[in-house]
Design a protein around this motif. Sequence first.
Motif, mmCIF file in Angstrom:
data_model
loop_
_atom_site.group_PDB
_atom_site.id
_atom_site.type_symbol
_atom_site.label_atom_id
_atom_site.label_comp_id
_atom_site.label_asym_id
_atom_site.label_seq_id
_atom_site.Cartn_x
_atom_site.Cartn_y
_atom_site.Cartn_z
ATOM 1 N N PRO A 173 -11.628 -9.825 -26.653
ATOM 2 C CA PRO A 173 -12.614 -10.393 -25.732
ATOM 3 C C PRO A 173 -13.200 -9.289 -24.852
ATOM 4 N N PRO A 174 -14.405 -9.489 -24.386
ATOM 5 C CA PRO A 174 -14.985 -8.473 -23.513
ATOM 6 C C PRO A 174 -14.170 -8.369 -22.221
ATOM 7 N N THR A 175 -14.146 -7.181 -21.658
ATOM 8 C CA THR A 175 -13.363 -7.003 -20.444
ATOM 9 C C THR A 175 -14.035 -7.717 -19.277
ATOM 10 N N ASP A 176 -13.207 -8.397 -18.531
ATOM 11 C CA ASP A 176 -13.676 -9.129 -17.364
ATOM 12 C C ASP A 176 -13.842 -8.131 -16.214
ATOM 13 N N GLN A 177 -14.987 -8.159 -15.558
ATOM 14 C CA GLN A 177 -15.268 -7.218 -14.478
ATOM 15 C C GLN A 177 -14.289 -7.386 -13.324
ATOM 16 N N LYS A 178 -13.969 -8.618 -12.959
ATOM 17 C CA LYS A 178 -13.031 -8.864 -11.863
ATOM 18 C C LYS A 178 -11.633 -8.385 -12.242
ATOM 19 N N TYR A 179 -11.253 -8.592 -13.500
ATOM 20 C CA TYR A 179 -9.949 -8.132 -13.968
ATOM 21 C C TYR A 179 -9.869 -6.610 -13.884
ATOM 22 N N GLN A 180 -10.920 -5.943 -14.301
ATOM 23 C CA GLN A 180 -10.951 -4.482 -14.242
ATOM 24 C C GLN A 180 -10.886 -3.999 -12.802
ATOM 25 N N GLN A 181 -11.560 -4.709 -11.897
ATOM 26 C CA GLN A 181 -11.501 -4.341 -10.484
ATOM 27 C C GLN A 181 -10.080 -4.504 -9.945
ATOM 28 N N ARG A 182 -9.397 -5.579 -10.354
ATOM 29 C CA ARG A 182 -8.017 -5.784 -9.923
ATOM 30 C C ARG A 182 -7.117 -4.675 -10.454
ATOM 31 N N LEU A 183 -7.331 -4.292 -11.714
ATOM 32 C CA LEU A 183 -6.543 -3.191 -12.281
ATOM 33 C C LEU A 183 -6.782 -1.892 -11.521
ATOM 34 N N ASP A 184 -8.044 -1.611 -11.202
ATOM 35 C CA ASP A 184 -8.363 -0.393 -10.451
ATOM 36 C C ASP A 184 -7.727 -0.427 -9.066
ATOM 37 N N LYS A 185 -7.794 -1.584 -8.423
ATOM 38 C CA LYS A 185 -7.204 -1.734 -7.091
ATOM 39 C C LYS A 185 -5.697 -1.551 -7.161
ATOM 40 N N ARG A 186 -5.062 -2.129 -8.181
ATOM 41 C CA ARG A 186 -3.622 -1.978 -8.366
ATOM 42 C C ARG A 186 -3.253 -0.520 -8.595
ATOM 43 N N GLN A 187 -4.052 0.173 -9.385
ATOM 44 C CA GLN A 187 -3.787 1.584 -9.662
ATOM 45 C C GLN A 187 -3.897 2.408 -8.385
ATOM 46 N N ARG A 188 -4.932 2.141 -7.565
ATOM 47 C CA ARG A 188 -5.073 2.864 -6.300
ATOM 48 C C ARG A 188 -3.896 2.570 -5.380
ATOM 49 N N LEU A 189 -3.444 1.315 -5.364
ATOM 50 C CA LEU A 189 -2.299 0.940 -4.537
ATOM 51 C C LEU A 189 -1.046 1.682 -4.986
ATOM 52 N N LEU A 190 -0.825 1.745 -6.298
ATOM 53 C CA LEU A 190 0.337 2.463 -6.822
ATOM 54 C C LEU A 190 0.276 3.947 -6.470
ATOM 55 N N GLU A 191 -0.889 4.540 -6.566
ATOM 56 C CA GLU A 191 -1.038 5.950 -6.214
ATOM 57 C C GLU A 191 -0.764 6.175 -4.733
ATOM 58 N N THR A 192 -1.251 5.250 -3.890
ATOM 59 C CA THR A 192 -0.996 5.343 -2.450
ATOM 60 C C THR A 192 0.489 5.224 -2.164
ATOM 61 N N MET A 193 1.147 4.275 -2.828
ATOM 62 C CA MET A 193 2.582 4.093 -2.628
ATOM 63 C C MET A 193 3.355 5.328 -3.083
ATOM 64 N N ASP A 194 2.938 5.933 -4.188
ATOM 65 C CA ASP A 194 3.587 7.166 -4.661
ATOM 66 C C ASP A 194 3.417 8.283 -3.638
ATOM 67 N N ASP A 195 2.202 8.419 -3.090
ATOM 68 C CA ASP A 195 1.956 9.454 -2.082
ATOM 69 C C ASP A 195 2.825 9.222 -0.846
ATOM 70 N N GLU A 196 2.908 7.952 -0.410
ATOM 71 C CA GLU A 196 3.727 7.635 0.760
ATOM 72 C C GLU A 196 5.206 7.914 0.483
ATOM 73 N N ARG A 197 5.668 7.589 -0.717
ATOM 74 C CA ARG A 197 7.057 7.839 -1.085
ATOM 75 C C ARG A 197 7.355 9.337 -1.063
ATOM 76 N N GLU A 198 6.445 10.126 -1.617
ATOM 77 C CA GLU A 198 6.638 11.581 -1.618
ATOM 78 C C GLU A 198 6.663 12.128 -0.198
ATOM 79 N N ALA A 199 5.772 11.613 0.666
ATOM 80 C CA ALA A 199 5.747 12.063 2.057
ATOM 81 C C ALA A 199 7.041 11.672 2.766
ATOM 82 N N ARG A 200 7.527 10.443 2.510
ATOM 83 C CA ARG A 200 8.764 9.990 3.141
ATOM 84 C C ARG A 200 9.952 10.830 2.680
ATOM 85 N N LEU A 201 10.013 11.132 1.381
ATOM 86 C CA LEU A 201 11.103 11.958 0.867
ATOM 87 C C LEU A 201 11.059 13.368 1.448
ATOM 88 N N ALA A 202 9.856 13.920 1.592
ATOM 89 C CA ALA A 202 9.722 15.250 2.184
ATOM 90 C C ALA A 202 10.175 15.220 3.643
#
Length: 151
Positions: free
Chosen positions: A57-86
Motif C-alpha cells: 500500500p502507498p505510505t501514509d503521510q501521517k504514519y511517516q510523520q509519526r515514524l520521523d517523530k519517533r526517530q527524532r525522539l529516540l535520537e534525543t533520548m540517546d543524546d540525553e542518555r549519553e550526557a547523563r552517563l558522561a
Amino acid sequence: MLDKRYLSYFMLVALLLSHGEFVVAEIYKWTDDNGNVVYGDKPNSSTAKKIIIKKAPPTDQKYQQRLDKRQRLLETMDDEREARLAEEKQMAERKALQEERCKRVQADLTRMQSASYLYEETDDPLNPTILSDAQRKEEQQKYRKYLDENC
C-alpha cells in the motif's frame, strides 16, 4: 541526428520501462523430498502452489510523520542518555578525588596528633618556625572542620 532504427529502439525501451509495473514474475512454493520449503519462479513438483504477492500500500503521510517523530525522539533520548552517563562518570571521578583528599587530610590529622611538635617551613629550610600549642590546636581544628564538612 539519431538513426530511425536507434530512435525506434529507444522508444521501445522507454515504453517497456514506463509500464514495468505490469511485468510480474510468478512465484511458487513447494516442499522438496527432504522436507525443505522451496520458493522459485518455476514449479518443480505437482504440489507447487502459486504465491500471490499483493502490491504494497502507498505510505501514509501521517504514519511517516509519526515514524520521523519517533526517530527524532529516540535520537534525543540517546543524546540525553549519553550526557547523563558522561555526567555520572564525571561525578564518580570527582567523588574518587574527594575521597582521596579526605584520606590525606585524615592521615595528616593523625600525624599532627601524634607528632611531638609541628612546624611551618620558612625561606630558610634549616630554620623552620615551630607552632605553639594554640597554633597547633587551631591547625587541627581546620583539619577536623574540613573533614566534617567534606567527608
